[in-house]
Design a protein around this motif. Structure first.
Motif, PDB file in Angstrom:
ATOM      1  N   ALA A 219       0.835  -1.197   0.000  1.00 18.39           N
ATOM      2  CA  ALA A 219       0.000   0.000   0.000  1.00 18.39           C
ATOM      3  C   ALA A 219       0.872   1.249   0.000  1.00 18.39           C
ATOM      4  N   THR A 220       0.362   2.308  -0.642  1.00 21.72           N
ATOM      5  CA  THR A 220       1.146   3.541  -0.730  1.00 21.72           C
ATOM      6  C   THR A 220       0.396   4.782  -0.267  1.00 21.72           C
ATOM      7  N   ASN A 221      -0.863   4.944  -0.690  1.00 21.34           N
ATOM      8  CA  ASN A 221      -1.585   6.182  -0.399  1.00 21.34           C
ATOM      9  C   ASN A 221      -3.030   5.899  -0.025  1.00 21.34           C
ATOM     10  N   GLY A 222      -3.631   6.864   0.668  1.00 19.53           N
ATOM     11  CA  GLY A 222      -5.016   6.698   1.061  1.00 19.53           C
ATOM     12  C   GLY A 222      -5.721   8.028   1.207  1.00 19.53           C
ATOM     13  N   THR A 223      -7.034   7.967   1.269  1.00 20.02           N
ATOM     14  CA  THR A 223      -7.868   9.133   1.500  1.00 20.02           C
ATOM     15  C   THR A 223      -9.125   8.683   2.214  1.00 20.02           C
ATOM     16  N   VAL A 224      -9.839   9.617   2.810  1.00 13.47           N
ATOM     17  CA  VAL A 224     -11.064   9.300   3.540  1.00 13.47           C
ATOM     18  C   VAL A 224     -12.271   9.685   2.693  1.00 13.47           C
ATOM     19  N   ARG A 226     -16.708   9.964   2.188  1.00 12.27           N
ATOM     20  CA  ARG A 226     -17.777  10.531   3.008  1.00 12.27           C
ATOM     21  C   ARG A 226     -18.532   9.466   3.809  1.00 12.27           C
ATOM     22  N   PHE A 227     -18.235   8.195   3.571  1.00 18.81           N
ATOM     23  CA  PHE A 227     -18.861   7.111   4.314  1.00 18.81           C
ATOM     24  C   PHE A 227     -18.024   6.699   5.525  1.00 18.81           C
ATOM     25  N   GLY A 228     -16.944   7.455   5.791  1.00 16.44           N
ATOM     26  CA  GLY A 228     -16.107   7.150   6.938  1.00 16.44           C
ATOM     27  C   GLY A 228     -15.123   6.023   6.709  1.00 16.44           C
ATOM     28  N   ARG A 229     -14.854   5.712   5.446  1.00 18.17           N
ATOM     29  CA  ARG A 229     -13.887   4.658   5.130  1.00 18.17           C
ATOM     30  C   ARG A 229     -12.567   5.275   4.690  1.00 18.17           C
ATOM     31  N   ILE A 230     -11.505   4.513   4.855  1.00 21.01           N
ATOM     32  CA  ILE A 230     -10.204   4.899   4.316  1.00 21.01           C
ATOM     33  C   ILE A 230      -9.990   4.099   3.038  1.00 21.01           C
ATOM     34  N   LEU A 231      -9.871   4.798   1.920  1.00 19.14           N
ATOM     35  CA  LEU A 231      -9.612   4.168   0.629  1.00 19.14           C
ATOM     36  C   LEU A 231      -8.112   4.158   0.393  1.00 19.14           C
ATOM     37  N   VAL A 232      -7.557   2.988   0.133  1.00 20.11           N
ATOM     38  CA  VAL A 232      -6.104   2.822   0.046  1.00 20.11           C
ATOM     39  C   VAL A 232      -5.727   2.186  -1.283  1.00 20.11           C
ATOM     40  N   THR A 233      -4.675   2.699  -1.911  1.00 14.25           N
ATOM     41  CA  THR A 233      -4.152   2.079  -3.127  1.00 14.25           C
ATOM     42  C   THR A 233      -3.103   1.031  -2.756  1.00 14.25           C
ATOM     43  N   ASP A 234      -3.330  -0.182  -3.221  1.00 17.81           N
ATOM     44  CA  ASP A 234      -2.353  -1.271  -3.076  1.00 17.81           C
ATOM     45  C   ASP A 234      -1.551  -1.298  -4.371  1.00 17.81           C
ATOM     46  N   THR A 235      -0.431  -0.605  -4.380  1.00 18.60           N
ATOM     47  CA  THR A 235       0.335  -0.421  -5.616  1.00 18.60           C
ATOM     48  C   THR A 235       0.942  -1.727  -6.105  1.00 18.60           C
ATOM     49  N   ARG A 236       1.550  -2.484  -5.193  1.00 14.00           N
ATOM     50  CA  ARG A 236       2.139  -3.766  -5.605  1.00 14.00           C
ATOM     51  C   ARG A 236       1.072  -4.782  -5.992  1.00 14.00           C
ATOM     52  N   GLY A 237       0.000  -4.815  -5.255  1.00 12.62           N
ATOM     53  CA  GLY A 237      -1.032  -5.816  -5.490  1.00 12.62           C
ATOM     54  C   GLY A 237      -2.033  -5.444  -6.559  1.00 12.62           C
ATOM     55  N   GLY A 238      -1.978  -4.199  -7.033  1.00 14.64           N
ATOM     56  CA  GLY A 238      -2.908  -3.769  -8.070  1.00 14.64           C
ATOM     57  C   GLY A 238      -4.354  -3.809  -7.607  1.00 14.64           C
ATOM     58  N   ALA A 239      -4.655  -3.027  -6.559  1.00 16.43           N
ATOM     59  CA  ALA A 239      -6.016  -3.068  -6.019  1.00 16.43           C
ATOM     60  C   ALA A 239      -6.357  -1.763  -5.316  1.00 16.43           C
ATOM     61  N   LEU A 240      -7.664  -1.535  -5.197  1.00 16.17           N
ATOM     62  CA  LEU A 240      -8.208  -0.441  -4.393  1.00 16.17           C
ATOM     63  C   LEU A 240      -8.873  -1.074  -3.178  1.00 16.17           C
ATOM     64  N   LEU A 241      -8.448  -0.671  -1.988  1.00 18.43           N
ATOM     65  CA  LEU A 241      -8.939  -1.245  -0.747  1.00 18.43           C
ATOM     66  C   LEU A 241      -9.782  -0.222   0.004  1.00 18.43           C
ATOM     67  N   ALA A 242     -10.755  -0.701   0.772  1.00 19.41           N
ATOM     68  CA  ALA A 242     -11.574   0.174   1.601  1.00 19.41           C
ATOM     69  C   ALA A 242     -11.625  -0.397   3.011  1.00 19.41           C
ATOM     70  N   PHE A 243     -11.223   0.428   3.994  1.00 21.02           N
ATOM     71  CA  PHE A 243     -11.218   0.025   5.400  1.00 21.02           C
ATOM     72  C   PHE A 243     -12.207   0.868   6.201  1.00 21.02           C
ATOM     73  N   SER A 244     -12.928   0.229   7.092  1.00 25.41           N
ATOM     74  CA  SER A 244     -13.724   0.952   8.084  1.00 25.41           C
ATOM     75  C   SER A 244     -12.936   0.969   9.389  1.00 25.41           C
ATOM     76  N   LEU A 245     -13.267   1.925  10.270  1.00 22.71           N
ATOM     77  CA  LEU A 245     -12.588   2.004  11.559  1.00 22.71           C
ATOM     78  C   LEU A 245     -13.501   1.670  12.734  1.00 22.71           C
ATOM     79  N   ASP A 246     -14.750   1.397  12.477  1.00 21.92           N
ATOM     80  CA  ASP A 246     -15.681   1.139  13.574  1.00 21.92           C
ATOM     81  C   ASP A 246     -16.573  -0.057  13.244  1.00 21.92           C
TER      82      ASP A 246
END
Length: 331
Positions: A219-224, A226-246
């Motif tokens: 993973a390299t970069n992320g942003t938040v 409006r649904f409260g998720r962190i969207l992360v780019t998995d550069t090596r794995g070639g994917a867009l990830l979404a994480f919740s914190l609660d």
């Protein structure tokens, strides 16, 4: 919006704590000497970039402030910031000189101030006056984010997160190999560790690093969003990830070939804009559903390591890290 837990989550293990020597115990570490993922090298552009391109030296970051109608681009040589009037991009930008090139840019609030992580300093920039107020941290400031009445700073070489509160500073440590980006999501916060390749919860009040989850293969970069998720780019794995914190869960994993790297979120259209440095492209994904859906794809300038979006108009700004200029696209 549906928040169903996808099948990808069951393959993600919660990361363990620290050993007696202070090093993380992580059975999923593939190497005793991990290397952080970086942007894939771009080929020479084979297609004319979409939209318009303004000349500019190599850029390291870009961000849009909707309230002040300002586009800010950080440049490397000489190190500084270019402040463009968003609705008159043909005009010459204002210039803010920096001692060291800014690695990342963030907004403390709508309208500013801007937070620029540069060297051992977080520089606050008033977007109206361009006045600069520096705050020194103990280590290399990689990224900053506003959190309640404080500022969180990812301090990469110290493997920690600094909490700037008024005239004082606290430090959050524990279990990190590197602190590369910080995220504020309401009353919660998190940090991305590129070396350990994971997203960790932060308890800012207690000053502790909480549980973590593997973030793909690199993973390299992320942003938040409006649904409260962190969207992360998995550069090596070639994917867009979404994480919740609660709670901390991986909610989505969507394949994105082409070396996904920079990411920006348009809260009015629910679009996540992701640059692909292997192919010199930027892709817009609708992330409001159960999985991302591609809506747009455009050719970009070479080495598109930075992206920003204007929520008012939907325009997308892509900045080249090899001197290819600043590109403005109207989807």
């Amino acid at each position: 919006m549906s928040r169903r837990l996808g099948a990808a989550v069951v393959a993600i293990a919660t990361l363990a704590g620290c050993s007696s020597n202070g090093q993380p115990q992580d059975e999923l570490m593939v190497s005793d000497n991990p290397v952080a993922a970086t942007a894939a090298h771009s080929p020479a552009p084979a297609t004319t970039p979409a939209g318009t391109v303004r000349p500019l030296a190599a850029a390291s970051a870009a961000i849009v402030d909707d309230r002040s109608r300002t586009l800010v681009v950080a440049v490397d040589n000489p190190p500084g910031l270019r402040l463009y009037q968003l609705d008159a991009l043909d005009r010459e930008p204002r210039t803010v000189d920096l001692a060291t090139a800014a690695e990342s840019l963030a907004l403390a609030a709508e309208g500013g101030p801007l937070l620029a992580a540069t060297g051992k300093t977080v520089v606050r920039v008033d977007l109206a006056s361009a006045e600069v107020t520096p705050a020194t941290v103990d280590g290399t400031a990689a990224n900053a984010a506003a959190y309640r009445d404080s500022t969180l700073v990812a301090v990469r070489d110290r493997k920690s997160v600094a909490v700037l509160e008024g005239t004082g500073t606290r430090t959050i440590t524990g279990g990190l190999l590197s602190a590369d980006q910080v995220y504020a999501v309401g009353d919660r916060a998190a940090v991305l560790d590129r070396l350990r390749n994971a997203v960790f919860e932060l308890d800012v009040a207690k000053g502790t690093v909480g549980e973590g989850l593997r973030a793909g293969q690199g993973a390299t970069n992320g942003t938040v969003d409006r649904f409260g998720r962190i969207l992360v780019t998995d550069t090596r794995g070639g994917a867009l990830l979404a994480f919740s914190l609660d709670p901390l869960l991986m909610r989505q994993r969507y394949p994105v070939p082409g070396g996904p790297f920079a990411i920006a979120f348009d809260p009015r259209r629910d679009l996540a804009w992701v640059t692909l440095t292997e192919t010199n492209e930027v892709v817009g994904f609708d992330v409001a559903g159960e999985q991302p859906e591609q809506r747009y794809r455009f050719p970009t300038v070479g080495q598109p390591n930075s992206v920003a979006v204007d929520p008012a108009s939907g325009r997308v700004v892509v900045a080249s890290a090899n001197g290819g200029g600043v590109q403005v696209i109207e989807p």
